[in-house]
Design an enzyme around this catalytic site. Structure first.
Site, PDB file in Angstrom:
ATOM      1  NE  ARG A 149       5.012   0.802   5.468  1.00  0.00           N
ATOM      2  CZ  ARG A 149       3.895   1.442   5.723  1.00  0.00           C
ATOM      3  NH1 ARG A 149       2.945   0.850   6.411  1.00  0.00           N
ATOM      4  NH2 ARG A 149       3.726   2.675   5.324  1.00  0.00           N
ATOM      5  CG  ASP A 193       1.761   9.305   6.973  1.00  0.00           C
ATOM      6  OD1 ASP A 193       1.724   8.735   8.082  1.00  0.00           O
ATOM      7  OD2 ASP A 193       2.002   8.703   5.901  1.00  0.00           O
ATOM      8  CE  LYS A 216      -1.627   8.000   6.190  1.00  0.00           C
ATOM      9  NZ  LYS A 216      -1.035   7.254   5.083  1.00  0.00           N
ATOM     10  CB  THR A 247      -7.296   1.254   1.214  1.00  0.00           C
ATOM     11  OG1 THR A 247      -8.579   1.095   1.808  1.00  0.00           O
ATOM     12  CG2 THR A 247      -6.252   1.468   2.291  1.00  0.00           C
ATOM     13  CE  LYS A 290       6.094   7.007   2.851  1.00  0.00           C
ATOM     14  NZ  LYS A 290       4.787   7.345   3.375  1.00  0.00           N
ATOM     15  CB  SER A 329      -5.950   3.883   7.913  1.00  0.00           C
ATOM     16  OG  SER A 329      -5.752   4.655   6.737  1.00  0.00           O
ATOM     17  CG  ASP A 371       5.277   8.013   8.021  1.00  0.00           C
ATOM     18  OD1 ASP A 371       4.426   7.663   8.845  1.00  0.00           O
ATOM     19  OD2 ASP A 371       5.081   7.965   6.792  1.00  0.00           O
ATOM     20  CD  GLU A 375      -6.293   6.404   3.008  1.00  0.00           C
ATOM     21  OE1 GLU A 375      -6.515   5.341   2.418  1.00  0.00           O
ATOM     22  OE2 GLU A 375      -5.152   6.800   3.281  1.00  0.00           O
ATOM     23  NE  ARG A 428      -5.936  -2.505   7.965  1.00  0.00           N
ATOM     24  CZ  ARG A 428      -5.004  -2.645   8.906  1.00  0.00           C
ATOM     25  NH1 ARG A 428      -5.348  -3.076  10.107  1.00  0.00           N
ATOM     26  NH2 ARG A 428      -3.734  -2.367   8.666  1.00  0.00           N
ATOM     27  CB  THR A 437      -0.924   0.033   1.244  1.00  0.00           C
ATOM     28  OG1 THR A 437      -1.479  -1.264   1.417  1.00  0.00           O
ATOM     29  CG2 THR A 437      -2.034   1.025   1.090  1.00  0.00           C
ATOM     30  CG  ASP A 480       2.111   7.789  11.374  1.00  0.00           C
ATOM     31  OD1 ASP A 480       2.322   9.007  11.238  1.00  0.00           O
ATOM     32  OD2 ASP A 480       2.096   6.998  10.418  1.00  0.00           O
TER      33      ASP A 480
HETATM   34  C1  G16 Z   1      -0.745   3.414   4.295  1.00  0.00           C
HETATM   35  C2  G16 Z   1      -1.239   4.350   3.245  1.00  0.00           C
HETATM   36  C3  G16 Z   1      -2.628   4.809   3.606  1.00  0.00           C
HETATM   37  C4  G16 Z   1      -3.533   3.625   3.776  1.00  0.00           C
HETATM   38  C5  G16 Z   1      -2.941   2.641   4.748  1.00  0.00           C
HETATM   39  C6  G16 Z   1      -3.726   1.380   4.700  1.00  0.00           C
HETATM   40  O1  G16 Z   1      -0.669   4.126   5.501  1.00  0.00           O
HETATM   41  O2  G16 Z   1      -0.380   5.472   3.162  1.00  0.00           O
HETATM   42  O3  G16 Z   1      -3.077   5.670   2.616  1.00  0.00           O
HETATM   43  O4  G16 Z   1      -4.790   3.987   4.245  1.00  0.00           O
HETATM   44  O5  G16 Z   1      -1.620   2.338   4.388  1.00  0.00           O
HETATM   45  O6  G16 Z   1      -3.143   0.430   5.480  1.00  0.00           O
HETATM   46  P1  G16 Z   1      -3.650  -1.050   5.404  1.00  0.00           P
HETATM   47  O7  G16 Z   1      -3.442  -1.529   3.983  1.00  0.00           O
HETATM   48  O8  G16 Z   1      -2.811  -1.750   6.416  1.00  0.00           O
HETATM   49  O9  G16 Z   1      -5.100  -1.016   5.770  1.00  0.00           O
HETATM   50  P2  G16 Z   1       0.698   4.363   6.243  1.00  0.00           P
HETATM   51  O10 G16 Z   1       0.406   5.384   7.293  1.00  0.00           O
HETATM   52  O11 G16 Z   1       1.014   3.005   6.794  1.00  0.00           O
HETATM   53  O12 G16 Z   1       1.661   4.815   5.198  1.00  0.00           O
END
Ligand code: G16
Length: 543
Positions: free
Chosen positions: A22, A281, A376, A344, A126, A365, A279, A363, A496, A18, A277
């Site tokens: 990672r 965002d 974000k 997402t 990323k 999340s 980083d 979002e 989820r 996403t 969090d």
């Molecule tokens: C990342 C993306 C977000 C997304 C999230 C979803 O968040 O930047 O836009 O909503 O993943 O996470 P999952 O696929 O686990 O539901 P981040 O903050 O981890 O970069």
């Protein structure tokens, strides 16, 4: 300094998720692993020669080593200049800001976001493009394709450079600038928000606590809240970034930011609490004895946008990811502006923002943001909430309950089942997918199902199509039940389940969401056959 061509072989697991790649730190520490992925990124940017790249990370374990590796490889791969945040630090929103401010070609962010850090935990990388946003799928697919055939990478035969002093120097033929990671971002915030009004709020009796969770936002929050806005020292807690985030998860939710939540629910609570969090965002917003769901947060900010100078003219439109509640749609309809539903992942907002179709997006999340950058932005969301509080003179609880009275309350909860065996996650999704055709017309959880599908998105700007973006059941009364596998976990699969329904009756808007949504929660558990397949009776995290 000689350019070295190092022979290597592909690793099988370098598919960006996403948001980037990672993995456990130990995976990244394998010989050639980071280098292969960085070379795959560079190979996906054939026009990089002479261009500028922004580089920094959230300071987690392995950040500094990775910065040195990437600098050497960037120099050997023809980049003209790399701008690095001092100490190798940059929040994700700051990288987006600096890419745009310096007209850079792109940026590399080192972070595994909200995942834990340290030698036994996670690392990530990323790539963001010239608009400041996460690379779109066509680029991440090219990176992945390159990683599957890579035979070698280029690097420079050079010693580590000093990344702790501001200044400029040459590395091979490439210029390196070490800069303050905070300054340009803070200036942008000062242009968007009315800092005088916020100063008045924070220098009065109003009390806030910002928990940086020992992650990247500490230095930014100290500068903004305590120095520029004059909040009392101690307003920012856990403000020193640590390589292991002090042993915690830098994830701003009620479970991982528990001490902050406990404070806001205690007798002597502050008026306002927020966290971000790893980083920087994501954001969590709390009032005194009050938790604001991220979906409500987007809707409330959209309804009050004109309280903020940069949005005084109103919003062009709003967008939310599919599993995010429909609260923002209702506001958009009342305001007479467009609203969009994307998959997402923040990258899906990029085209809408670039095309001027939307101003705010968010979002479930814990991500909220606007067209000021293409990521974000946790601190932006905090400043936006403070602006609404300053403008209305109301508490967080008053702002949200009045919002519900006007627009209805979208009861919402997400249940996460983390670290399931990967096959079990797939099996659950496949078994629900198989049932999708027969669900419409059935009455389940006391509601009629009118549609059940696997969400497909066609981008309104470039017509690109993204499939398999989550399974959704839509009910006649507007309720929704959604199933999705996380794209950011590093251990097995995380399932989820998202539950939502709209309550218009103000008398019935004060229930506990777990109770209000109990029939949908039960249905979600039944459809996944969670207990019989995994033995799990309860989710790992409820938000
Ligand atoms: C990342 C993306 C977000 C997304 C999230 C979803 O968040 O930047 O836009 O909503 O993943 O996470 P999952 O696929 O686990 O539901 P981040 O903050 O981890 O970069």
């Amino acid at each position: 300094m000689a350019v070295l061509q190092i022979a290597t072989q592909p690793f099988a697991d370098q598919r960006p998720g996403t948001s980037g790649l990672r993995k456990k730190v130990k995976v990244f520490q394998q010989p050639h692993y980071l280098e292969n992925f960085v070379q795959s990124i560079f190979s996906a940017i054939p026009d990089r020669a002479g261009q500028t790249l922004i580089l920094g990370g959230d300071g987690r374990f392995y950040n500094r080593e990775a910065i040195q590796t990437i600098l050497r490889m960037a120099a050997a791969n023809g980049w003209g200049k790399v701008i690095v945040g001092r100490g190798g630090l940059f929040s994700t929103p700051a990288v987006s800001t600096v890419i745009r401010a310096r007209s850079a070609h792109g940026g590399i962010i080192l972070s595994a976001s909200h995942n834990a850090g340290g030698p036994d935990h996670d690392f990530g990388i990323k790539y963001n493009t010239a608009n400041g946003g996460p690379a779109p799928e066509k680029i991440t697919d090219t990176i992945w394709a390159a990683s599957k055939t890579i035979q070698g990478y280029q690097t420079l035969d050079s010693a580590d450079v000093d990344i702790d002093q501001d200044g400029e120097f040459l590395l091979g033929d490439m210029r390196v600038e070490i800069c303050d990671p905070v300054a340009e971002y803070v200036e942008l915030m000062a242009r968007i928000f009315d800092f005088d009004a916020l100063r008045q709020l924070l220098q009065g009796p109003f009390r806030m606590r910002f928990d940086a969770l020992h992650a990247i936002t500490g230095p930014y929050a100290h500068e903004i809240f305590e120095k520029r806005l004059g909040a009392p020292a101690g307003t920012v807690v856990n403000g020193v970034p640590l390589t292991d985030f002090g042993g915690g998860h830098p994830d701003p939710n009620l479970v991982y930011a528990r001490p902050l939540a406990d404070h806001l629910f205690a007798e002597d609570a502050s008026d306002f609490g927020a966290a971000s969090d790893g980083d920087g965002d994501r954001n969590m917003i709390l009032g005194r004895q009050f938790f604001v769901t991220p979906s409500d947060s987007l809707a409330v900010l959209a309804a009050h946008a004109t309280a903020i100078p940069a949005y005084r003219q109103g919003l062009k439109g709003v967008a939310r990811s599919m599993p995010t509640s429909q609260a923002a749609d209702v506001v958009a309809e009342a305001l007479g502006i467009a609203h969009y539903e994307t998959p997402t992942g923040w990258k899906f907002f990029g085209n809408l923002l670039d095309a001027g179709k939307i101003t705010f997006c968010g979002e479930e999340s814990f991500g909220t943001g606007s067209d000021h950058i293409r990521e974000k932005d946790g601190l932006w969301a905090v400043l936006a909430w403070l602006s609404v509080i300053a403008h209305t003179g109301q508490s967080v609880a008053e702002i949200v309950t009045r919002h519900w009275q006007r627009f209805g309350r979208h009861y919402y909860t997400r249940h996460d089942y983390e670290a399931l065996p990967a096959e079990t996650g797939e099996q659950i999704m496949q078994s629900i997918t198989a049932q999708l055709p027969v669900l419409p017309g059935q009455t389940l959880a006391g509601r009629d199902i009118i549609m059940a599908d696997d969400f497909t998105y066609t981008d309104p700007i470039d017509s690109s199509v993204s499939t398999h973006q989550g399974l959704r059941l839509l009910f006649a009364d507007g309720a929704r039940l959604i199933f999705r596998l996380s794209g950011t976990g590093t251990e097995g699969a995380t399932l989820r389940i998202y539950h939502e329904y709209l309550e218009q009756d103000a008398q019935r808007q004060q229930q506990d969401p777990q109770r209000a949504l109990s029939d949908l929660i039960r249905l979600g558990r039944d459809l996944t056959r969670m207990e019989s397949l995994t033995g799990r009776k309860t989710p790992t995290v409820i938000t």
